[in-house]
Design a protein around this motif. Sequence first.
Motif, mmCIF file in Angstrom:
data_model
loop_
_atom_site.group_PDB
_atom_site.id
_atom_site.type_symbol
_atom_site.label_atom_id
_atom_site.label_comp_id
_atom_site.label_asym_id
_atom_site.label_seq_id
_atom_site.Cartn_x
_atom_site.Cartn_y
_atom_site.Cartn_z
ATOM 1 N N UNK A 176 0.817 -1.213 0.000
ATOM 2 C CA UNK A 176 0.000 0.000 0.000
ATOM 3 C C UNK A 176 0.855 1.270 0.000
ATOM 4 N N UNK A 177 2.180 1.115 -0.009
ATOM 5 C CA UNK A 177 3.060 2.280 -0.094
ATOM 6 C C UNK A 177 3.579 2.786 1.233
ATOM 7 N N UNK A 178 3.294 2.069 2.332
ATOM 8 C CA UNK A 178 3.823 2.474 3.637
ATOM 9 C C UNK A 178 5.269 2.004 3.769
ATOM 10 N N UNK A 179 6.108 2.858 4.325
ATOM 11 C CA UNK A 179 7.521 2.551 4.489
ATOM 12 C C UNK A 179 7.798 2.173 5.939
ATOM 13 N N UNK A 180 8.505 1.053 6.148
ATOM 14 C CA UNK A 180 8.866 0.616 7.498
ATOM 15 C C UNK A 180 10.027 1.462 8.004
ATOM 16 N N UNK A 181 9.922 1.939 9.250
ATOM 17 C CA UNK A 181 10.961 2.752 9.869
ATOM 18 C C UNK A 181 11.174 2.309 11.296
ATOM 19 N N UNK A 182 12.415 2.291 11.733
ATOM 20 C CA UNK A 182 12.699 2.015 13.139
ATOM 21 C C UNK A 182 12.415 3.267 13.957
ATOM 22 N N UNK A 183 11.721 3.087 15.049
ATOM 23 C CA UNK A 183 11.358 4.227 15.894
ATOM 24 C C UNK A 183 11.333 3.760 17.346
ATOM 25 N N UNK A 184 12.284 4.240 18.133
ATOM 26 C CA UNK A 184 12.382 3.853 19.549
ATOM 27 C C UNK A 184 12.395 2.333 19.725
ATOM 28 N N UNK A 185 13.105 1.634 18.825
ATOM 29 C CA UNK A 185 13.211 0.189 18.946
ATOM 30 C C UNK A 185 12.031 -0.588 18.415
ATOM 31 N N UNK A 186 11.056 0.090 17.844
ATOM 32 C CA UNK A 186 9.874 -0.552 17.256
ATOM 33 C C UNK A 186 9.821 -0.202 15.775
ATOM 34 N N UNK A 187 9.041 -0.970 15.023
ATOM 35 C CA UNK A 187 8.829 -0.652 13.611
ATOM 36 C C UNK A 187 7.573 0.198 13.482
ATOM 37 N N UNK A 188 7.716 1.305 12.782
ATOM 38 C CA UNK A 188 6.614 2.219 12.506
ATOM 39 C C UNK A 188 6.416 2.225 10.993
ATOM 40 N N UNK A 189 5.183 2.239 10.542
ATOM 41 C CA UNK A 189 4.894 2.236 9.113
ATOM 42 C C UNK A 189 4.375 3.612 8.723
ATOM 43 N N UNK A 190 5.009 4.210 7.713
ATOM 44 C CA UNK A 190 4.781 5.627 7.415
ATOM 45 C C UNK A 190 4.414 5.821 5.951
ATOM 46 N N UNK A 191 3.398 6.636 5.722
ATOM 47 C CA UNK A 191 3.034 7.085 4.384
ATOM 48 C C UNK A 191 3.355 8.569 4.312
ATOM 49 N N UNK A 192 4.297 8.971 3.453
ATOM 50 C CA UNK A 192 4.638 10.396 3.361
ATOM 51 C C UNK A 192 3.434 11.221 2.920
ATOM 52 N N UNK A 193 3.488 12.531 3.154
ATOM 53 C CA UNK A 193 2.367 13.391 2.740
ATOM 54 C C UNK A 193 1.993 13.163 1.283
ATOM 55 N N UNK A 212 -12.663 15.912 12.590
ATOM 56 C CA UNK A 212 -11.198 15.807 12.510
ATOM 57 C C UNK A 212 -10.674 15.441 13.891
ATOM 58 N N UNK A 213 -9.705 14.532 13.914
ATOM 59 C CA UNK A 213 -9.066 14.127 15.162
ATOM 60 C C UNK A 213 -7.584 14.472 15.061
ATOM 61 N N UNK A 214 -7.136 15.387 15.899
ATOM 62 C CA UNK A 214 -5.728 15.785 15.933
ATOM 63 C C UNK A 214 -5.065 15.119 17.131
ATOM 64 N N UNK A 215 -3.954 14.452 16.881
ATOM 65 C CA UNK A 215 -3.298 13.666 17.931
ATOM 66 C C UNK A 215 -2.269 14.464 18.718
ATOM 67 N N UNK A 216 -1.986 15.696 18.309
ATOM 68 C CA UNK A 216 -0.994 16.489 19.030
ATOM 69 C C UNK A 216 0.418 15.975 18.840
ATOM 70 N N UNK A 217 0.694 15.400 17.663
ATOM 71 C CA UNK A 217 2.027 14.874 17.345
ATOM 72 C C UNK A 217 2.566 15.698 16.176
ATOM 73 N N UNK A 218 3.451 16.667 16.432
ATOM 74 C CA UNK A 218 3.905 17.557 15.359
ATOM 75 C C UNK A 218 4.592 16.839 14.197
ATOM 76 N N UNK A 219 5.526 15.932 14.495
ATOM 77 C CA UNK A 219 6.291 15.230 13.463
ATOM 78 C C UNK A 219 6.431 13.763 13.864
ATOM 79 N N UNK A 220 6.959 12.959 12.942
ATOM 80 C CA UNK A 220 7.186 11.551 13.252
ATOM 81 C C UNK A 220 8.111 11.373 14.456
ATOM 82 N N UNK A 221 9.086 12.267 14.600
ATOM 83 C CA UNK A 221 10.025 12.171 15.719
ATOM 84 C C UNK A 221 9.329 12.341 17.063
ATOM 85 N N UNK A 222 8.143 12.945 17.067
ATOM 86 C CA UNK A 222 7.427 13.211 18.307
ATOM 87 C C UNK A 222 6.475 12.086 18.710
#
Length: 199
Positions: free
Chosen positions: A37-54, A164-174
């Motif tokens: 589906x185009x999601x990219x696997x990324x390591x994040x704090x020792x876990x795998x996070x799946x990310x779709x760029x804007x 709309x649901x905003x999670x209060x997470x500015x960037x992936x790093x947050x």
Amino acid sequence: MSFLYVPDVFIGSTDDAHTFVVINRRIPDADRMLAEAGFQAREHHGRTLYVLPPATAQSSHERAGAIMYGLLAHTHDLIDFSWTTLWSPDRPVSNPDLHFRFSDNTVSVTAKSATARSILEQHHFIPMADGASYRPPDKLSKRGLISAVTLTDGHAHAHGLDVRISLGIPTLADIPAAPHGQSSDIAAPPATPRPRRTR
């Protein structure tokens, strides 16, 4: 523990328009479905996070929808709080009737109409002094808070309201780390209400 790590699968958005998926227990073929589906696997704090760029809302909607229905074959404990995937051929969501904002393990919500306020009150959200803002009922667990937002969101969509649901997470790093020792092999928690996908 962050609410991101409560359901088996959590789909959300950062403020800078990345769509992300957190998998909290092992699900067969999840890596493959997300990659297709185009999601990219990324390591994040020792876990795998799946990310779709804007991307465009329509593209994000279609990609998230594809993986959601694939994952639902394995678990119904899936929550979709992403705003980047909101798209409808009839109308874009630019000025929502209800706007949920997560912050510090709680949530506030603003309503722009009498119907939206009525729906919040039916789900026991408590009005604030300004008359447009609400807070959730007292003493909800994280799962209870997620369920309250999910049920209210579904009710609002049934009345044709935009949410709309905003999670209060500015960037992936947050994106907060999972609790120490939690892995994708954790046991499945009790089922929660089915995710929203009325778009």
